[in-house]
Design a protein around this motif. Sequence first.
Motif, PDB file in Angstrom:
ATOM      1  N   ILE A 249      39.624 -76.329   6.603  1.00 51.68           N
ATOM      2  CA  ILE A 249      39.461 -77.080   5.364  1.00 51.68           C
ATOM      3  C   ILE A 249      37.986 -77.395   5.130  1.00 51.68           C
ATOM      4  CG2 ILE A 249      40.087 -79.194   4.145  1.00 51.68           C
ATOM      5  CD1 ILE A 249      42.445 -77.426   4.443  1.00 51.68           C
ATOM      6  N   ALA A 250      37.311 -77.855   6.185  1.00 50.21           N
ATOM      7  CA  ALA A 250      35.880 -78.150   6.061  1.00 50.21           C
ATOM      8  C   ALA A 250      35.116 -76.898   5.659  1.00 50.21           C
ATOM      9  CB  ALA A 250      35.345 -78.705   7.376  1.00 50.21           C
ATOM     10  N   ALA A 251      35.473 -75.764   6.296  1.00 51.46           N
ATOM     11  CA  ALA A 251      34.788 -74.515   5.967  1.00 51.46           C
ATOM     12  C   ALA A 251      35.047 -74.122   4.510  1.00 51.46           C
ATOM     13  CB  ALA A 251      35.258 -73.411   6.907  1.00 51.46           C
ATOM     14  N   PHE A 252      36.299 -74.252   4.050  1.00 55.05           N
ATOM     15  CA  PHE A 252      36.622 -73.925   2.655  1.00 55.05           C
ATOM     16  C   PHE A 252      35.788 -74.777   1.705  1.00 55.05           C
ATOM     17  CE2 PHE A 252      41.263 -72.725   3.896  1.00 55.05           C
ATOM     18  CZ  PHE A 252      40.773 -71.608   4.539  1.00 55.05           C
ATOM     19  N   VAL A 253      35.704 -76.080   2.018  1.00 54.16           N
ATOM     20  CA  VAL A 253      34.985 -76.980   1.115  1.00 54.16           C
ATOM     21  C   VAL A 253      33.501 -76.601   1.044  1.00 54.16           C
ATOM     22  CG1 VAL A 253      34.261 -79.363   0.723  1.00 54.16           C
ATOM     23  CG2 VAL A 253      36.622 -78.866   1.341  1.00 54.16           C
TER      24      VAL A 253
ATOM     25  N   ALA B 137      31.596 -66.096  30.816  1.00 57.04           N
ATOM     26  CA  ALA B 137      31.460 -67.535  30.638  1.00 57.04           C
ATOM     27  C   ALA B 137      31.219 -67.854  29.170  1.00 57.04           C
ATOM     28  CB  ALA B 137      30.305 -68.053  31.498  1.00 57.04           C
ATOM     29  N   LEU B 138      30.342 -67.044  28.534  1.00 57.62           N
ATOM     30  CA  LEU B 138      30.054 -67.258  27.108  1.00 57.62           C
ATOM     31  C   LEU B 138      31.311 -67.120  26.286  1.00 57.62           C
ATOM     32  CD1 LEU B 138      26.641 -65.503  26.428  1.00 57.62           C
ATOM     33  CD2 LEU B 138      27.224 -67.906  26.147  1.00 57.62           C
ATOM     34  N   ARG B 139      32.116 -66.081  26.655  1.00 54.50           N
ATOM     35  CA  ARG B 139      33.332 -65.854  25.874  1.00 54.50           C
ATOM     36  C   ARG B 139      34.291 -67.035  25.985  1.00 54.50           C
ATOM     37  NH1 ARG B 139      36.486 -60.434  26.700  1.00 54.50           N
ATOM     38  NH2 ARG B 139      38.286 -61.528  25.870  1.00 54.50           N
ATOM     39  N   ARG B 140      34.383 -67.563  27.215  1.00 56.65           N
ATOM     40  CA  ARG B 140      35.251 -68.744  27.388  1.00 56.65           C
ATOM     41  C   ARG B 140      34.702 -69.911  26.567  1.00 56.65           C
ATOM     42  NH1 ARG B 140      35.906 -67.223  32.561  1.00 56.65           N
ATOM     43  NH2 ARG B 140      34.159 -68.455  33.323  1.00 56.65           N
ATOM     44  N   PHE B 141      33.350 -70.037  26.634  1.00 57.38           N
ATOM     45  CA  PHE B 141      32.677 -71.139  25.953  1.00 57.38           C
ATOM     46  C   PHE B 141      32.920 -71.077  24.440  1.00 57.38           C
ATOM     47  CE2 PHE B 141      28.615 -73.407  24.841  1.00 57.38           C
ATOM     48  CZ  PHE B 141      28.955 -74.583  25.475  1.00 57.38           C
ATOM     49  N   PHE B 142      32.847 -69.837  23.891  1.00 58.34           N
ATOM     50  CA  PHE B 142      32.989 -69.677  22.450  1.00 58.34           C
ATOM     51  C   PHE B 142      34.363 -69.171  22.048  1.00 58.34           C
ATOM     52  CE2 PHE B 142      28.300 -69.651  22.556  1.00 58.34           C
ATOM     53  CZ  PHE B 142      28.126 -70.715  21.697  1.00 58.34           C
ATOM     54  N   LYS B 143      35.373 -69.552  22.811  1.00 55.82           N
ATOM     55  CA  LYS B 143      36.725 -69.159  22.401  1.00 55.82           C
ATOM     56  C   LYS B 143      36.993 -69.747  21.026  1.00 55.82           C
ATOM     57  CE  LYS B 143      40.634 -69.826  24.447  1.00 55.82           C
ATOM     58  NZ  LYS B 143      41.427 -70.598  25.395  1.00 55.82           N
ATOM     59  N   LYS B 144      37.880 -69.110  20.263  1.00 53.23           N
ATOM     60  CA  LYS B 144      37.970 -69.418  18.848  1.00 53.23           C
ATOM     61  C   LYS B 144      38.084 -70.919  18.556  1.00 53.23           C
ATOM     62  CE  LYS B 144      39.620 -67.432  14.643  1.00 53.23           C
ATOM     63  NZ  LYS B 144      40.717 -66.938  13.869  1.00 53.23           N
ATOM     64  N   ASP B 145      38.890 -71.626  19.326  1.00 53.27           N
ATOM     65  CA  ASP B 145      39.104 -73.033  18.997  1.00 53.27           C
ATOM     66  C   ASP B 145      38.301 -73.988  19.859  1.00 53.27           C
ATOM     67  OD1 ASP B 145      40.539 -73.131  16.749  1.00 53.27           O
ATOM     68  OD2 ASP B 145      42.497 -72.999  17.719  1.00 53.27           O
TER      69      ASP B 145
ATOM     70  N   SER C  12      38.835 -65.239   1.860  1.00 52.95           N
ATOM     71  CA  SER C  12      39.636 -64.136   2.371  1.00 52.95           C
ATOM     72  C   SER C  12      38.816 -63.265   3.322  1.00 52.95           C
ATOM     73  CB  SER C  12      40.156 -63.314   1.196  1.00 52.95           C
ATOM     74  OG  SER C  12      40.803 -62.172   1.673  1.00 52.95           O
ATOM     75  N   ALA C  13      37.549 -63.012   2.959  1.00 50.93           N
ATOM     76  CA  ALA C  13      36.698 -62.171   3.798  1.00 50.93           C
ATOM     77  C   ALA C  13      36.427 -62.830   5.148  1.00 50.93           C
ATOM     78  CB  ALA C  13      35.384 -61.878   3.081  1.00 50.93           C
ATOM     79  N   LEU C  14      36.341 -64.147   5.171  1.00 52.48           N
ATOM     80  CA  LEU C  14      35.993 -64.850   6.413  1.00 52.48           C
ATOM     81  C   LEU C  14      37.211 -65.401   7.135  1.00 52.48           C
ATOM     82  CD1 LEU C  14      32.921 -66.881   5.080  1.00 52.48           C
ATOM     83  CD2 LEU C  14      32.868 -64.849   6.515  1.00 52.48           C
ATOM     84  N   ARG C  15      38.416 -65.071   6.629  1.00 51.98           N
ATOM     85  CA  ARG C  15      39.599 -65.771   7.143  1.00 51.98           C
ATOM     86  C   ARG C  15      39.821 -65.570   8.633  1.00 51.98           C
ATOM     87  NH1 ARG C  15      41.525 -61.195   4.743  1.00 51.98           N
ATOM     88  NH2 ARG C  15      43.351 -60.157   5.626  1.00 51.98           N
ATOM     89  N   LYS C  16      39.382 -64.401   9.176  1.00 48.40           N
ATOM     90  CA  LYS C  16      39.613 -64.149  10.596  1.00 48.40           C
ATOM     91  C   LYS C  16      38.557 -64.818  11.465  1.00 48.40           C
ATOM     92  CE  LYS C  16      42.666 -60.358  10.236  1.00 48.40           C
ATOM     93  NZ  LYS C  16      42.362 -59.381   9.146  1.00 48.40           N
ATOM     94  N   LEU C  17      37.430 -65.184  10.856  1.00 51.86           N
ATOM     95  CA  LEU C  17      36.331 -65.784  11.618  1.00 51.86           C
ATOM     96  C   LEU C  17      36.413 -67.305  11.657  1.00 51.86           C
ATOM     97  CD1 LEU C  17      33.328 -63.630  10.378  1.00 51.86           C
ATOM     98  CD2 LEU C  17      34.458 -63.551  12.594  1.00 51.86           C
ATOM     99  N   ILE C  18      37.097 -67.872  10.664  1.00 50.36           N
ATOM    100  CA  ILE C  18      37.107 -69.331  10.575  1.00 50.36           C
ATOM    101  C   ILE C  18      38.225 -69.890  11.456  1.00 50.36           C
ATOM    102  CG2 ILE C  18      37.481 -71.290   9.028  1.00 50.36           C
ATOM    103  CD1 ILE C  18      36.297 -69.571   6.798  1.00 50.36           C
TER     104      ILE C  18
ATOM    105  N   VAL D 260      31.423 -75.664  16.159  1.00 50.29           N
ATOM    106  CA  VAL D 260      30.083 -76.079  15.712  1.00 50.29           C
ATOM    107  C   VAL D 260      29.299 -74.862  15.229  1.00 50.29           C
ATOM    108  CG1 VAL D 260      27.908 -77.072  16.461  1.00 50.29           C
ATOM    109  CG2 VAL D 260      30.060 -78.062  17.254  1.00 50.29           C
ATOM    110  N   LEU D 261      29.368 -73.781  16.025  1.00 54.74           N
ATOM    111  CA  LEU D 261      28.620 -72.575  15.665  1.00 54.74           C
ATOM    112  C   LEU D 261      29.038 -72.060  14.286  1.00 54.74           C
ATOM    113  CD1 LEU D 261      26.620 -70.404  16.856  1.00 54.74           C
ATOM    114  CD2 LEU D 261      28.682 -69.063  17.304  1.00 54.74           C
ATOM    115  N   VAL D 262      30.359 -71.973  14.059  1.00 60.76           N
ATOM    116  CA  VAL D 262      30.842 -71.444  12.779  1.00 60.76           C
ATOM    117  C   VAL D 262      30.364 -72.325  11.631  1.00 60.76           C
ATOM    118  CG1 VAL D 262      32.894 -71.065  11.376  1.00 60.76           C
ATOM    119  CG2 VAL D 262      32.847 -70.259  13.727  1.00 60.76           C
ATOM    120  N   MET D 263      30.476 -73.644  11.786  1.00 59.21           N
ATOM    121  CA  MET D 263      30.067 -74.535  10.704  1.00 59.21           C
ATOM    122  C   MET D 263      28.567 -74.434  10.451  1.00 59.21           C
ATOM    123  SD  MET D 263      32.513 -75.731   9.180  1.00 59.21           S
ATOM    124  CE  MET D 263      32.004 -76.969   8.034  1.00 59.21           C
ATOM    125  N   VAL D 264      27.785 -74.375  11.533  1.00 62.50           N
ATOM    126  CA  VAL D 264      26.326 -74.289  11.368  1.00 62.50           C
ATOM    127  C   VAL D 264      25.966 -73.003  10.642  1.00 62.50           C
ATOM    128  CG1 VAL D 264      24.157 -73.969  12.604  1.00 62.50           C
ATOM    129  CG2 VAL D 264      25.732 -75.753  13.317  1.00 62.50           C
TER     130      VAL D 264
END
Lengths: 228, 203
Positions: free
Chosen positions: B69-73, A46-54, B57-63, A60-64
């Motif tokens: 664009i927001a992440a780059f900025v 469930a977590l994996r589905r929840f945190f699928k890449k897009d 480049s290091a984070l390109r697979k995680l973003i 939100v998690l990545v930005m935070v």
Amino acid sequence: MRDDFAEIENGVTEPAPSGEGISPAEAKKKRELSKYLGVTVNVLQALRRFFKKDSMPNLVLVMVLLTSVTAAGLGAVYAVTSVTIEENDQIALNKTLNDLFPGQALLFTETSEGSGIYQGRNSEGELVGFGVKTLADGFAGKGSITMMVGIDVRTQSVTRVSVMKQRETTGFSLAAKRDPFLEQFNGRSAPFVIGEGVDAIAGATVSSEAVAQGINNAFALLETEGSP
Amino acid sequence: MTQTMRQFKNGLIDQNPTLVLLLGMCPTLATSTSMTNAVGMGLAATAVLICSNFAVSALRKLIPEKIRIAAFVVIIAGFVTAVDYLLQAFVPALSESLGMFIPLIVVNCIILARAEAFASKNGVMRSALDGLTMGMGFTLALMTVSAIRELLSAGSLFGFRVLPEAFPSIGIMAQPPGGFIVLGVVIAVMQAIRNRGKARPAA
């Protein structure tokens, strides 16, 4: 993942091979374990589905995470540099103040925090003059020129004027920082009016008037707040 | 030609960010009034470019694609602010004269363009090298423009008098119109050099 789960379940439900019999207690333990494992696997899925890449939570998690790491890094850089930056500002301020009273080594103290009025005392502790920081409204808008005016206590006249910061038009009004214009004020008292004993810089009338007004303001400020 | 050589040639000549791709015009015009400013701005932008290209480049697979664009900025802004603090602490005079243009590196399109077009698709070392070569291209373009402007407007280079006092100073060169004129001429010369030896298209 699903397969693992199925395997575990099968392993329990299938009868144990003969010869190596499992006691009922052991079987129960195993069943319970498999139940927990099954729940864990389900939660993970469930977590994996929840945190699928897009998915939104992942965005939100990545930005935070990214902003937190950036902020932490900047905090570290700030901690290292802020002391030096403050020292630089203090050194620059002291130099500006001392340049206002050439040939005298004075010690400056601000009358009160943030007043912008600095008392200059000589080595005997005698009050020699003031440095007054004022803003003037130049061509680039309100408060676009920051200057320090040196005022002699005895003669109540300008010792020197120094433009500390300004964002007037490059080229033209920068001349207001050069000496010939500013020297006109030396040894004289407010009020100053451009065109009456003080010449403006050609092409920079607004900036010149702003500087004159700024010096007048410095005298006014000293009169109302700065009396020792 | 090795890929490293090609990257240098791209950054300095074929894809020079300022003179060929015409990116980052605003800081180019604004900070090319003197050689000191130009070198300061160029090096600050290069430092940010190398760091941000490396990080992107290091984070390109995680973003995730959607927020890249927001992440780059965020990444770029972090490095720019750090550079700003460091300049204020250790080179206060330069920080004072570049003023607002250091924080504005955040929105310098060269840096975002390299993050998007190169660093998000290439390996870490290649991306860092791309930051270096592009930064050098930007710095050299700035220096060329500022050398001409400072010579003609003040007769000096790096603040030292080079031309004789009798040489007339052209005040407009220190101002925005002078910047546009010189930049236009430098771009034209650059194009002429790049097109030299190439056959003209049939009319």
